[in-house]
Design a protein around this motif. Structure first.
Motif, PDB file in Angstrom:
ATOM      1  N   THR A 257     -52.369  68.884  72.565  1.00 13.26           N
ATOM      2  CA  THR A 257     -52.770  70.134  73.193  1.00 13.26           C
ATOM      3  C   THR A 257     -52.302  71.335  72.382  1.00 13.26           C
ATOM      4  O   THR A 257     -51.355  71.260  71.600  1.00 13.26           O
ATOM      5  N   SER A 258     -52.991  72.453  72.599  1.00  8.20           N
ATOM      6  CA  SER A 258     -52.645  73.718  71.949  1.00  8.20           C
ATOM      7  C   SER A 258     -52.669  74.826  72.985  1.00  8.20           C
ATOM      8  O   SER A 258     -53.495  74.813  73.905  1.00  8.20           O
ATOM      9  N   THR A 259     -51.777  75.792  72.828  1.00  9.07           N
ATOM     10  CA  THR A 259     -51.780  76.971  73.698  1.00  9.07           C
ATOM     11  C   THR A 259     -51.951  78.256  72.897  1.00  9.07           C
ATOM     12  O   THR A 259     -51.823  79.352  73.440  1.00  9.07           O
ATOM     13  N   ASN A 260     -52.259  78.120  71.609  1.00  8.94           N
ATOM     14  CA  ASN A 260     -52.407  79.309  70.757  1.00  8.94           C
ATOM     15  C   ASN A 260     -53.715  79.293  69.960  1.00  8.94           C
ATOM     16  O   ASN A 260     -53.761  79.705  68.812  1.00  8.94           O
ATOM     17  N   GLY A 261     -54.759  78.801  70.609  1.00 11.16           N
ATOM     18  CA  GLY A 261     -56.072  78.842  69.982  1.00 11.16           C
ATOM     19  C   GLY A 261     -56.264  77.870  68.843  1.00 11.16           C
ATOM     20  O   GLY A 261     -57.104  78.095  67.968  1.00 11.16           O
ATOM     21  N   GLY A 262     -55.524  76.780  68.858  1.00 13.66           N
ATOM     22  CA  GLY A 262     -55.724  75.737  67.855  1.00 13.66           C
ATOM     23  C   GLY A 262     -54.860  75.849  66.620  1.00 13.66           C
ATOM     24  O   GLY A 262     -54.969  75.020  65.713  1.00 13.66           O
ATOM     25  N   LYS A 263     -53.996  76.852  66.579  1.00  9.92           N
ATOM     26  CA  LYS A 263     -53.148  77.026  65.389  1.00  9.92           C
ATOM     27  C   LYS A 263     -52.143  75.892  65.246  1.00  9.92           C
ATOM     28  O   LYS A 263     -51.904  75.387  64.147  1.00  9.92           O
ATOM     29  N   THR A 264     -51.525  75.501  66.347  1.00  9.40           N
ATOM     30  CA  THR A 264     -50.586  74.389  66.349  1.00  9.40           C
ATOM     31  C   THR A 264     -50.903  73.452  67.497  1.00  9.40           C
ATOM     32  O   THR A 264     -51.467  73.862  68.523  1.00  9.40           O
ATOM     33  N   TRP A 265     -50.487  72.181  67.320  1.00  7.85           N
ATOM     34  CA  TRP A 265     -50.820  71.152  68.290  1.00  7.85           C
ATOM     35  C   TRP A 265     -49.589  70.309  68.612  1.00  7.85           C
ATOM     36  O   TRP A 265     -48.764  70.025  67.735  1.00  7.85           O
ATOM     37  N   ARG A 266     -49.493  69.888  69.871  1.00 10.45           N
ATOM     38  CA  ARG A 266     -48.387  69.059  70.337  1.00 10.45           C
ATOM     39  C   ARG A 266     -48.936  67.757  70.893  1.00 10.45           C
ATOM     40  O   ARG A 266     -49.778  67.754  71.786  1.00 10.45           O
ATOM     41  N   LEU A 267     -48.451  66.624  70.351  1.00  7.90           N
ATOM     42  CA  LEU A 267     -48.864  65.330  70.867  1.00  7.90           C
ATOM     43  C   LEU A 267     -48.382  65.168  72.309  1.00  7.90           C
ATOM     44  O   LEU A 267     -47.289  65.605  72.665  1.00  7.90           O
ATOM     45  N   ILE A 268     -49.211  64.549  73.134  1.00  9.11           N
ATOM     46  CA  ILE A 268     -48.882  64.330  74.543  1.00  9.11           C
ATOM     47  C   ILE A 268     -49.056  62.857  74.894  1.00  9.11           C
ATOM     48  O   ILE A 268     -49.807  62.131  74.234  1.00  9.11           O
ATOM     49  N   ALA A 269     -48.366  62.426  75.959  1.00  8.92           N
ATOM     50  CA  ALA A 269     -48.512  61.084  76.525  1.00  8.92           C
ATOM     51  C   ALA A 269     -48.508  60.011  75.432  1.00  8.92           C
ATOM     52  O   ALA A 269     -49.358  59.123  75.405  1.00  8.92           O
ATOM     53  N   GLU A 270     -47.517  60.073  74.555  1.00  8.45           N
ATOM     54  CA  GLU A 270     -47.396  59.098  73.480  1.00  8.45           C
ATOM     55  C   GLU A 270     -47.116  57.700  74.042  1.00  8.45           C
ATOM     56  O   GLU A 270     -46.240  57.515  74.880  1.00  8.45           O
ATOM     57  N   ASN A 271     -47.894  56.721  73.552  1.00  7.32           N
ATOM     58  CA  ASN A 271     -47.773  55.327  73.985  1.00  7.32           C
ATOM     59  C   ASN A 271     -48.011  55.173  75.493  1.00  7.32           C
ATOM     60  O   ASN A 271     -47.531  54.210  76.097  1.00  7.32           O
ATOM     61  N   GLU A 272     -48.752  56.095  76.058  1.00 10.03           N
ATOM     62  CA  GLU A 272     -49.093  56.037  77.478  1.00 10.03           C
ATOM     63  C   GLU A 272     -50.573  56.361  77.654  1.00 10.03           C
ATOM     64  O   GLU A 272     -51.225  56.900  76.764  1.00 10.03           O
ATOM     65  N   ALA A 273     -51.085  56.009  78.836  1.00  4.07           N
ATOM     66  CA  ALA A 273     -52.451  56.365  79.241  1.00  4.07           C
ATOM     67  C   ALA A 273     -53.482  55.742  78.309  1.00  4.07           C
ATOM     68  O   ALA A 273     -53.304  54.632  77.813  1.00  4.07           O
ATOM     69  N   PHE A 274     -54.568  56.475  78.055  1.00  2.57           N
ATOM     70  CA  PHE A 274     -55.720  55.898  77.372  1.00  2.57           C
ATOM     71  C   PHE A 274     -55.507  55.744  75.874  1.00  2.57           C
ATOM     72  O   PHE A 274     -54.689  56.425  75.261  1.00  2.57           O
ATOM     73  N   GLY A 275     -56.299  54.830  75.306  1.00  2.00           N
ATOM     74  CA  GLY A 275     -56.378  54.692  73.855  1.00  2.00           C
ATOM     75  C   GLY A 275     -57.542  55.512  73.336  1.00  2.00           C
ATOM     76  O   GLY A 275     -57.645  56.702  73.625  1.00  2.00           O
ATOM     77  N   TYR A 276     -58.447  54.862  72.600  1.00  5.35           N
ATOM     78  CA  TYR A 276     -59.608  55.593  72.072  1.00  5.35           C
ATOM     79  C   TYR A 276     -60.383  56.257  73.204  1.00  5.35           C
ATOM     80  O   TYR A 276     -60.669  55.639  74.229  1.00  5.35           O
ATOM     81  N   THR A 277     -60.707  57.529  73.011  1.00  8.24           N
ATOM     82  CA  THR A 277     -61.531  58.240  73.987  1.00  8.24           C
ATOM     83  C   THR A 277     -62.694  58.923  73.290  1.00  8.24           C
ATOM     84  O   THR A 277     -62.567  59.401  72.157  1.00  8.24           O
ATOM     85  N   SER A 278     -63.839  58.965  73.956  1.00  9.37           N
ATOM     86  CA  SER A 278     -65.031  59.577  73.365  1.00  9.37           C
ATOM     87  C   SER A 278     -65.334  60.946  73.940  1.00  9.37           C
ATOM     88  O   SER A 278     -66.065  61.728  73.340  1.00  9.37           O
ATOM     89  N   CYS A 279     -64.765  61.270  75.129  1.00  7.56           N
ATOM     90  CA  CYS A 279     -65.033  62.584  75.723  1.00  7.56           C
ATOM     91  C   CYS A 279     -63.878  62.991  76.614  1.00  7.56           C
ATOM     92  O   CYS A 279     -63.415  62.201  77.452  1.00  7.56           O
ATOM     93  N   ILE A 280     -63.428  64.228  76.447  1.00  4.60           N
ATOM     94  CA  ILE A 280     -62.381  64.788  77.292  1.00  4.60           C
ATOM     95  C   ILE A 280     -62.808  66.191  77.702  1.00  4.60           C
ATOM     96  O   ILE A 280     -63.399  66.921  76.910  1.00  4.60           O
ATOM     97  N   GLN A 281     -62.554  66.545  78.985  1.00  6.82           N
ATOM     98  CA  GLN A 281     -62.998  67.830  79.505  1.00  6.82           C
ATOM     99  C   GLN A 281     -61.977  68.391  80.492  1.00  6.82           C
ATOM    100  O   GLN A 281     -61.390  67.650  81.293  1.00  6.82           O
TER     101      GLN A 281
END
Length: 343
Positions: A257-281
């Motif tokens: 996720t990013s909170t600054n318009g895509g400049k930096t990104w933070r990994l979330i839910a590492e080793n948890e929840a879904f694997g490959y995903t084709s659509c997120i909204q």
């Protein structure tokens, strides 16, 4: 065509000790027609679909009927994986060579070819309109930049932007046409995402006149790795997801996720929840907190900006979806179209 109702109940699974009240999901199967669909556009009265075999379709909500049409003068191997709309027309864009962009009048269903590109490397991934005049589409590189086309006259004609005015890509860097979510527009900001050997976010704050490119922590380096889907709640809050298509249960370095318009990104839910995903909204009107993901390990829901997720279906055959409202969304993929309601 089949119509019936069934219920999904989210199983609560969260790292927090605080109990989460999970919503119920009610689903109505609209169609089990044989199709492959990665492009969906939801309007008040209709749900439009871009499909395989040179087809498009629409679900009439009032009549509860799905109509499927075949586009004239295209091969039966043509796949329409991008879809967008103005007030009067639907636009569907084919991947592969030749890339054909078809304008369909909503009332008469008259078809007009408004753009065509022939190149052995051509492959368009995503398209979106800003308003009834201005629209954009992006695709894989045919030279040393992502392909980027635009219209300023409501889609009657389209212009391909020169690579001299676009950022360069790395060898093996392209995009994935999994759900028409590689291109997102919020206000004057355009976001494009890439995957493969390199997986980055391309950002323009002036409708494509100038660009900045930002690195991401998403898994990359192989042909089928990287960002497969993205969404922005506004011009600051965004999410990217994907992973490794060949290792679909791999659930690390595949969502950020990013909170600054895509400049930096933070990994979330590492080793948890879904694997490959084709659509997120993002769920509309949720202040950027609520999210839904569909892909190779099922359907998942988050209420805390993606930090924790709960699975509400094991179905792996959904490729893409869009919201009608904060309570209703339509999902499609392999041989199905389903209406979901969040209770």
């Amino acid at each position: 065509m089949k119509n019936y109702l069934f219920l999904f109940l989210i199983c609560v699974g969260c790292a927090s000790k605080k109990e989460i009240v999970a919503p119920k999901f009610e689903a109505k199967i609209i169609s089990t027609e044989k199709l492959s669909c990665r492009a969906i556009f939801v309007e008040t009265n209709k749900v439009w679909l871009g499909m395989d075999k040179g087809r498009y379709g629409y679900y009439d909500k009032k009549k509860d009927t799905l109509i499927i049409q075949t586009i004239q003068n295209v091969s039966n191997t043509t796949e329409f994986r991008s879809i967008a709309a103005t007030k009067d027309a639907i636009f569907i864009l084919a991947v592969g060579n030749p890339a054909k962009l078809i304008k369909i009048d909503k009332k008469s269903l008259k078809e007009t070819l408004v753009y065509q590109e022939e190149n052995e490397k051509v492959f368009y991934d995503s398209m979106q309109f800003v308003d009834d005049l201005n629209g954009f589409a992006m695709g894989d590189p045919t030279v040393d930049c992502l392909s980027f086309i635009k219209t300023t006259n409501g889609g009657s004609s389209w212009e391909k932007i020169s690579c001299a005015n676009l950022p360069k890509v790395n060898e093996g860097e392209a995009a994935f046409a999994t759900s028409n979510t590689n291109l997102i527009i919020k206000g004057k900001s355009i976001f494009m995402v890439s995957g493969g050997k390199k997986s980055r976010v391309f950002v323009s704050d002036d409708f494509g006149t100038s660009w900045q490119v930002y690195e991401t922590p998403i898994v990359q380096g192989e042909e089928m790795t990287g960002i497969f889907t993205a969404d922005f709640y506004n011009d600051k809050i965004g999410i990217i997801a994907g992973g490794n298509y060949l290792k679909q249960t791999q659930n690390w370095s595949n969502k950020a996720t990013s909170t600054n318009g895509g400049k930096t990104w933070r990994l979330i839910a590492e080793n948890e929840a879904f694997g490959y995903t084709s659509c997120i909204q993002f769920v509309p009107n949720s202040k950027g907190k609520k999210l839904i993901s569909v892909g190779g390990t099922g359907l998942f829901y988050s209420s805390d900006f993606g930090n924790t997720w709960t699975k509400f279906s094991d179905d792996k055959d959904f490729y893409t979806f869009r919201f009608e409202s904060e309570k209703v969304f339509y999902a499609t993929g392999r041989n199905k179209l389903v209406r979901f309601e969040i209770k």
